[in-house]
Structure formats: structure tokens, C-alpha cells
Scaffold this motif. Structure first.
Motif, PDB file in Angstrom:
ATOM      1  N   GLY A 151     -22.562  -6.984 -18.591  1.00  0.00           N
ATOM      2  CA  GLY A 151     -22.292  -5.877 -19.497  1.00  0.00           C
ATOM      3  C   GLY A 151     -20.944  -5.231 -19.299  1.00  0.00           C
ATOM      4  O   GLY A 151     -20.666  -4.160 -19.840  1.00  0.00           O
ATOM      5  N   ARG A 152     -20.061  -5.892 -18.550  1.00  0.00           N
ATOM      6  CA  ARG A 152     -18.739  -5.341 -18.237  1.00  0.00           C
ATOM      7  C   ARG A 152     -17.684  -5.871 -19.209  1.00  0.00           C
ATOM      8  O   ARG A 152     -17.763  -6.998 -19.680  1.00  0.00           O
ATOM      9  N   ILE A 153     -16.676  -5.030 -19.474  1.00  0.00           N
ATOM     10  CA  ILE A 153     -15.494  -5.430 -20.237  1.00  0.00           C
ATOM     11  C   ILE A 153     -14.285  -5.275 -19.321  1.00  0.00           C
ATOM     12  O   ILE A 153     -14.099  -4.228 -18.692  1.00  0.00           O
ATOM     13  N   ASN A 154     -13.472  -6.328 -19.229  1.00  0.00           N
ATOM     14  CA  ASN A 154     -12.228  -6.285 -18.450  1.00  0.00           C
ATOM     15  C   ASN A 154     -11.033  -6.494 -19.365  1.00  0.00           C
ATOM     16  O   ASN A 154     -11.081  -7.328 -20.268  1.00  0.00           O
ATOM     17  N   LEU A 155      -9.964  -5.755 -19.086  1.00  0.00           N
ATOM     18  CA  LEU A 155      -8.684  -5.988 -19.733  1.00  0.00           C
ATOM     19  C   LEU A 155      -7.689  -6.416 -18.648  1.00  0.00           C
ATOM     20  O   LEU A 155      -7.417  -5.670 -17.705  1.00  0.00           O
ATOM     21  N   PHE A 156      -7.211  -7.655 -18.765  1.00  0.00           N
ATOM     22  CA  PHE A 156      -6.231  -8.186 -17.818  1.00  0.00           C
ATOM     23  C   PHE A 156      -4.890  -8.373 -18.517  1.00  0.00           C
ATOM     24  O   PHE A 156      -4.815  -8.487 -19.739  1.00  0.00           O
ATOM     25  N   ARG A 157      -3.852  -8.431 -17.703  1.00  0.00           N
ATOM     26  CA  ARG A 157      -2.542  -8.899 -18.155  1.00  0.00           C
ATOM     27  C   ARG A 157      -2.179 -10.108 -17.307  1.00  0.00           C
ATOM     28  O   ARG A 157      -2.422 -10.126 -16.098  1.00  0.00           O
ATOM     29  N   ALA A 158      -1.617 -11.113 -17.964  1.00  0.00           N
ATOM     30  CA  ALA A 158      -1.350 -12.374 -17.278  1.00  0.00           C
ATOM     31  C   ALA A 158      -0.436 -12.200 -16.078  1.00  0.00           C
ATOM     32  O   ALA A 158      -0.473 -12.997 -15.140  1.00  0.00           O
ATOM     33  N   ASP A 159       0.380 -11.142 -16.067  1.00  0.00           N
ATOM     34  CA  ASP A 159       1.329 -10.951 -14.961  1.00  0.00           C
ATOM     35  C   ASP A 159       0.848  -9.919 -13.936  1.00  0.00           C
ATOM     36  O   ASP A 159       1.602  -9.500 -13.081  1.00  0.00           O
ATOM     37  N   HIS A 160      -0.431  -9.507 -14.023  1.00  0.00           N
ATOM     38  CA  HIS A 160      -0.990  -8.536 -13.089  1.00  0.00           C
ATOM     39  C   HIS A 160      -2.076  -9.188 -12.237  1.00  0.00           C
ATOM     40  O   HIS A 160      -2.869  -9.989 -12.745  1.00  0.00           O
ATOM     41  N   LYS A 161      -2.141  -8.817 -10.979  1.00  0.00           N
ATOM     42  CA  LYS A 161      -3.147  -9.373 -10.070  1.00  0.00           C
ATOM     43  C   LYS A 161      -4.505  -8.704 -10.238  1.00  0.00           C
ATOM     44  O   LYS A 161      -5.538  -9.281  -9.903  1.00  0.00           O
ATOM     45  N   GLN A 162      -4.510  -7.473 -10.725  1.00  0.00           N
ATOM     46  CA  GLN A 162      -5.755  -6.733 -10.896  1.00  0.00           C
ATOM     47  C   GLN A 162      -5.969  -6.408 -12.364  1.00  0.00           C
ATOM     48  O   GLN A 162      -5.035  -6.447 -13.169  1.00  0.00           O
ATOM     49  N   ALA A 163      -7.209  -6.071 -12.698  1.00  0.00           N
ATOM     50  CA  ALA A 163      -7.522  -5.684 -14.068  1.00  0.00           C
ATOM     51  C   ALA A 163      -6.755  -4.418 -14.439  1.00  0.00           C
ATOM     52  O   ALA A 163      -6.615  -3.497 -13.625  1.00  0.00           O
ATOM     53  N   VAL A 164      -6.238  -4.378 -15.653  1.00  0.00           N
ATOM     54  CA  VAL A 164      -5.553  -3.189 -16.152  1.00  0.00           C
ATOM     55  C   VAL A 164      -6.567  -2.096 -16.448  1.00  0.00           C
ATOM     56  O   VAL A 164      -6.332  -0.905 -16.220  1.00  0.00           O
ATOM     57  N   ARG A 165      -7.723  -2.534 -16.948  1.00  0.00           N
ATOM     58  CA  ARG A 165      -8.793  -1.577 -17.234  1.00  0.00           C
ATOM     59  C   ARG A 165     -10.134  -2.293 -17.167  1.00  0.00           C
ATOM     60  O   ARG A 165     -10.244  -3.455 -17.559  1.00  0.00           O
ATOM     61  N   THR A 166     -11.135  -1.601 -16.646  1.00  0.00           N
ATOM     62  CA  THR A 166     -12.492  -2.141 -16.586  1.00  0.00           C
ATOM     63  C   THR A 166     -13.472  -1.095 -17.085  1.00  0.00           C
ATOM     64  O   THR A 166     -13.396   0.077 -16.680  1.00  0.00           O
ATOM     65  N   ILE A 167     -14.364  -1.504 -17.971  1.00  0.00           N
ATOM     66  CA  ILE A 167     -15.471  -0.644 -18.399  1.00  0.00           C
ATOM     67  C   ILE A 167     -16.727  -1.242 -17.777  1.00  0.00           C
ATOM     68  O   ILE A 167     -17.263  -2.251 -18.261  1.00  0.00           O
ATOM     69  N   ASP A 168     -17.162  -0.652 -16.662  1.00  0.00           N
ATOM     70  CA  ASP A 168     -18.209  -1.262 -15.840  1.00  0.00           C
ATOM     71  C   ASP A 168     -19.556  -1.375 -16.535  1.00  0.00           C
ATOM     72  O   ASP A 168     -20.199  -2.416 -16.483  1.00  0.00           O
ATOM     73  N   ASN A 169     -19.995  -0.336 -17.157  1.00  0.00           N
ATOM     74  CA  ASN A 169     -21.309  -0.365 -17.804  1.00  0.00           C
ATOM     75  C   ASN A 169     -21.152  -0.230 -19.309  1.00  0.00           C
ATOM     76  O   ASN A 169     -21.766   0.629 -19.937  1.00  0.00           O
ATOM     77  N   ALA A 170     -20.331  -1.086 -19.861  1.00  0.00           N
ATOM     78  CA  ALA A 170     -20.092  -1.042 -21.305  1.00  0.00           C
ATOM     79  C   ALA A 170     -21.381  -1.286 -22.079  1.00  0.00           C
ATOM     80  O   ALA A 170     -21.604  -0.711 -23.136  1.00  0.00           O
ATOM     81  N   ASP A 171     -22.241  -2.136 -21.536  1.00  0.00           N
ATOM     82  CA  ASP A 171     -23.486  -2.460 -22.221  1.00  0.00           C
ATOM     83  C   ASP A 171     -24.583  -2.685 -21.196  1.00  0.00           C
ATOM     84  O   ASP A 171     -24.340  -3.244 -20.127  1.00  0.00           O
ATOM     85  N   SER A 172     -25.798  -2.243 -21.541  1.00  0.00           N
ATOM     86  CA  SER A 172     -26.932  -2.449 -20.639  1.00  0.00           C
ATOM     87  C   SER A 172     -27.530  -3.836 -20.804  1.00  0.00           C
ATOM     88  O   SER A 172     -28.382  -4.241 -20.012  1.00  0.00           O
ATOM     89  N   SER A 173     -27.078  -4.568 -21.826  1.00  0.00           N
ATOM     90  CA  SER A 173     -27.535  -5.940 -22.045  1.00  0.00           C
ATOM     91  C   SER A 173     -26.353  -6.888 -21.910  1.00  0.00           C
ATOM     92  O   SER A 173     -25.210  -6.459 -21.753  1.00  0.00           O
ATOM     93  N   THR A 174     -26.635  -8.182 -21.969  1.00  0.00           N
ATOM     94  CA  THR A 174     -25.569  -9.184 -21.832  1.00  0.00           C
ATOM     95  C   THR A 174     -24.629  -9.133 -23.024  1.00  0.00           C
ATOM     96  O   THR A 174     -25.067  -9.138 -24.179  1.00  0.00           O
ATOM     97  N   LEU A 175     -23.333  -9.105 -22.750  1.00  0.00           N
ATOM     98  CA  LEU A 175     -22.318  -9.271 -23.787  1.00  0.00           C
ATOM     99  C   LEU A 175     -22.037 -10.763 -23.918  1.00  0.00           C
ATOM    100  O   LEU A 175     -21.686 -11.422 -22.938  1.00  0.00           O
ATOM    101  N   HIS A 176     -22.206 -11.300 -25.115  1.00  0.00           N
ATOM    102  CA  HIS A 176     -22.104 -12.756 -25.295  1.00  0.00           C
ATOM    103  C   HIS A 176     -20.748 -13.215 -25.805  1.00  0.00           C
ATOM    104  O   HIS A 176     -20.353 -14.360 -25.565  1.00  0.00           O
ATOM    105  N   ALA A 177     -20.038 -12.361 -26.541  1.00  0.00           N
ATOM    106  CA  ALA A 177     -18.773 -12.804 -27.143  1.00  0.00           C
ATOM    107  C   ALA A 177     -17.939 -11.592 -27.502  1.00  0.00           C
ATOM    108  O   ALA A 177     -18.442 -10.469 -27.622  1.00  0.00           O
ATOM    109  N   VAL A 178     -16.630 -11.839 -27.698  1.00  0.00           N
ATOM    110  CA  VAL A 178     -15.692 -10.764 -28.015  1.00  0.00           C
ATOM    111  C   VAL A 178     -14.628 -11.311 -28.961  1.00  0.00           C
ATOM    112  O   VAL A 178     -14.268 -12.488 -28.894  1.00  0.00           O
TER     113      VAL A 178
END
Length: 379
Positions: A151-178
Motif C-alpha cells: 500500500g506504499r507509494i514511492n517517488l524516486f529520482r534516477a540520480d538519487h540514492k534515496q526516495a524523494v518522497r514516500t507515502i507509507d500508508n497510502a492504501d490499506s489494500s494492495t496497490l496493483h498499478a499506477v
């Protein structure tokens, strides 16, 4: 004329993607990538379909896809997207995301970036991180958005080692596609039949809009956005139905279409000819949906390998909308609410897991350990 070529590859294929063509390219695409699943050793592979000269004057395709290079992938390939001409982003059942680089000078693949455990289930007592699949990825270089079983959403940048932003509990169910709606907006689908729009300009970790299927909470497996009209979205799920949504209004789909007899795994609008849409399914079929010509103009509605359908509209209507500029996918005129559907694969067998279209070309991957390539979609 038969221009459908099958290539048996000794591995179940979960994802296929054409390499994006350069903006100035006039030729059809020549390279595509595949990702495998449920094999002893899974791989990311690069294939060439050869030059245009491989098509004979009678339109028949000569030759078959040739393997250029491959590399091991740990876990099942759950999703895959090209970041640019050289880099491929792969989502793993282990929860990791890997960027692979294709070196065209010597035809090799290498790992250029990896985010381990980008998706995982955290034990509330021990804080231990257990495996959770990364189920979906969407790219707009240099940004990469991933969703997962956790249920997590991550925003990465190809030139960054860590996630730029994470929404940990974006959904209480499985996210299947974006999918990407606009520069700062994404749309996710989940296992209880909901679509959610997320705006990264907002700091709060809540969706800006929620849409849902009525009745049973049918899991949605796939989503794609119309390339020209960003408010039009197509989804497919466990019941095999194709749903068309207008995210500008209402909270329910505009149209529900009878599609497949089992789970729909992917849906794709043609990127430059969006009157054409493609869906593939666990039932072994791959449908080409064509709304480009009115039914009265078609020479044969029930031709070999094809079928016809009616759109079933929900109560969502479109008041005060100029019908001349409304997409065929949102048409409310019942006399035009038909389309032609053709099965691209003549003899369906095992699940068709993935499909991609670019220019005149289509590629799909199956559980029958076969790649199918069609070089002349609109011939």
C-alpha cells in the motif's frame, strides 16, 4: 496476409515493453525488452525485431525476434518501464526496484541503480521488514513512481540514492498499478476496485480524489491514461471487464464493457492513435478495440477472429459537453455505442500477461513461453 510472428523463449514472460522511439524517428520500433516470472532464474532481456526490410512486399513478416542480451533479475518481474533509450526500470516481487542499462555498443545489460526493500511489510512489534511485491512502476525521466503490495507509494529520482518522497500508508489494500495523469499527478488502482488520484504538490498523504466500481469490490489490476485527453482513463480487473472513466466528473465509470472471461492483466491506449486500445487476459486472449470507424462504415462486423460489443453506460452523463470534441470512448449516442474488437492471437492458450504497442507494431508475452510480434497493426 499474416504478419504475426511467434518466438518461443523457454521462460514465462510477465512484461514486454517497446524501447521508446526518438522524437525524430520515422522508422517503426526495432527493440523491445521482456521480463520473466515463475522461472528458476528470471531475466530482463533485450530483443531486436530486425529492420523494416524484414517485411516482404506481400506484407508477410520474415524472421523472428533475436535475443541481443539478458541479465539475471532477482524475483519475478512485476512491472517494467523504459526510463529512456538506454535504461529500464524493473519492479520485483522481492520489493526492490532496479534500473538496468542497455549498452548498445557491445550488447550487454548492467545494473546502474537499485533500491532494495522499497516495498515491504513492517512488523509492528519487531520493526522487521518482510517482503512485499513492488507491483507497479511508471516513469517520466528522471522521476520514477512505484506502488506495492504494502500500500506504499514511492517517488524516486534516477540520480538519487534515496526516495524523494514516500507515502507509507497510502492504501490499506494492495496497490496493483499506477499511471501518470499530469506532471505532478498520479492515479493508482487497488484490490478493492478503487481509483485514487494523488497530487505530489500537496504535502498531505491523502488522495485528492477517489473513484470506485459500484457493487462488488472487484480488484483492479491495470490502468492506462488516454495519451491526448488526460481525463479519460481505462482500467481492467479480476472480472475481465473493461471500464472507461472520466476523472473530471462523477465517481463511477462512464462505460463498462464486456471484455475477457478471466482476469485482465494489462490495458493500453495506442500512444499515437488512441481510438485503438489493447487488453490482454488470463484467458489467453488479446483484444484490439477499434472505435475509429462508425459501425455503419465497417465492411464486416463479425469477421473471423473478431467480435462485437455494446457499451453499457452507467448513470454518469455529460451535460453541456460539445459532442463533436468528445472522445469516442465517452460517446453517449447509443447508435454509435459499438466498436469492433479483434482477437490478435488466433489460437489462445495460456495467459497473455503483457502487451505493448508503438507505431504500427505490437508485442505481447505469455505463460506459454512465447513472444508474439505483429508488425502491421493497421494494415
Amino acid at each position: 496476409m499474416e504478419d504475426l510472428c511467434a518466438k518461443f523463449v523457454s521462460q514465462k514472460l510477465s512484461k514486454v515493453r517497446w524501447r521508446p522511439a526518438p522524437a525524430t524517428a520515422l522508422q517503426p520500433p526495432e527493440l523491445f525488452a521482456t521480463g520473466s516470472w515463475d522461472n528458476e532464474e528470471n531475466k530482463i532481456s533485450i530483443w531486436s525485431v530486425g529492420a523494416v526490410e524484414s517485411v516482404c512486399p506481400n506484407g508477410e513478416y520474415q524472421g523472428e525476434p533475436q535475443l541481443l542480451c539478458d541479465i539475471r533479475h532477482y524475483g519475478d518481474v512485476m512491472d517494467m518501464q523504459f526510463l529512456d533509450q538506454e535504461r529500464i526500470v524493473a519492479a520485483s516481487s522481492t520489493g526492490s526496484i532496479t534500473i538496468f542499462r542497455h549498452h548498445q555498443n557491445n550488447q550487454t545489460l548492467s545494473v546502474s541503480q537499485k533500491w532494495e526493500r522499497a516495498h515491504c511489510h513492517v512488523d509492528s512489534d519487531t520493526s522487521a521488514c518482510g517482503g512485499a511485491s513492488c507491483t507497479g512502476v511508471i516513469c517520466k525521466n528522471p522521476e520514477i513512481v512505484t506502488v506495492g503490495e504494502d500500500g506504499r507509494i514511492n517517488l524516486f529520482r534516477a540520480d538519487h540514492k534515496q526516495a524523494v518522497r514516500t507515502i507509507d500508508n497510502a492504501d490499506s489494500s494492495t496497490l496493483h498499478a499506477v499511471t501518470l495523469l499530469r506532471t505532478t499527478e498520479i492515479l493508482t488502482v487497488n484490490s478493492i476496485g478503487q481509483l485514487k488520484i494523488w497530487d505530489f504538490r500537496q504535502q498531505r498523504n491523502e488522495p485528492s480524489q477517489i473513484f470506485s466500481l459500484t457493487g462488488d469490490r472487484v480488484p483492479l489490476h491495470c490502468v492506462d491514461r488516454h495519451p491526448n485527453q488526460q481525463h479519460i482513463v481505462a482500467t481492467g480487473g479480476q472480472d475481465g471487464m473493461l471500464s472507461i472513466w472520466d476523472v473530471r466528473q462523477g465517481s463511477m465509470p462512464v462505460s463498462l464493457l464486456n471484455a475477457h472471461d478471466a482476469e485482465m492483466w494489462e490495458v493500453h491506449f495506442h500512444p499515437s492513435n488512441p481510438d485503438h486500445l489493447f487488453t490482454c487476459s488470463e484467458d489467453g486472449s488479446l483484444w484490439h478495440w477499434d472505435t475509429s470507424v462508425e459501425v455503419s462504415e465497417k465492411t464486416s462486423f463479425l469477421h473471423q477472429g473478431g467480435r462485437s460489443t455494446f457499451l453499457s453506460h452507467s448513470a454518469v452523463n455529460q451535460p453541456n459537453v460539445n459532442q463533436s470534441v468528445v472522445s469516442a470512448w465517452l460517446s453517449n449516442d447509443p447508435t454509435k455505442d459499438r466498436m469492433e474488437i479483434t482477437n490478435v492471437i488466433p489460437n489462445p492458450t495460456l495467459s497473455v500477461n503483457s502487451v505493448d504497442v508503438l507505431g504500427p507494431c505490437l508485442v505481447c508475452g505469455t505463460d506459454a513461453e512465447a513472444i508474439y510480434v505483429k508488425r502491421q497493426l493497421f494494415a
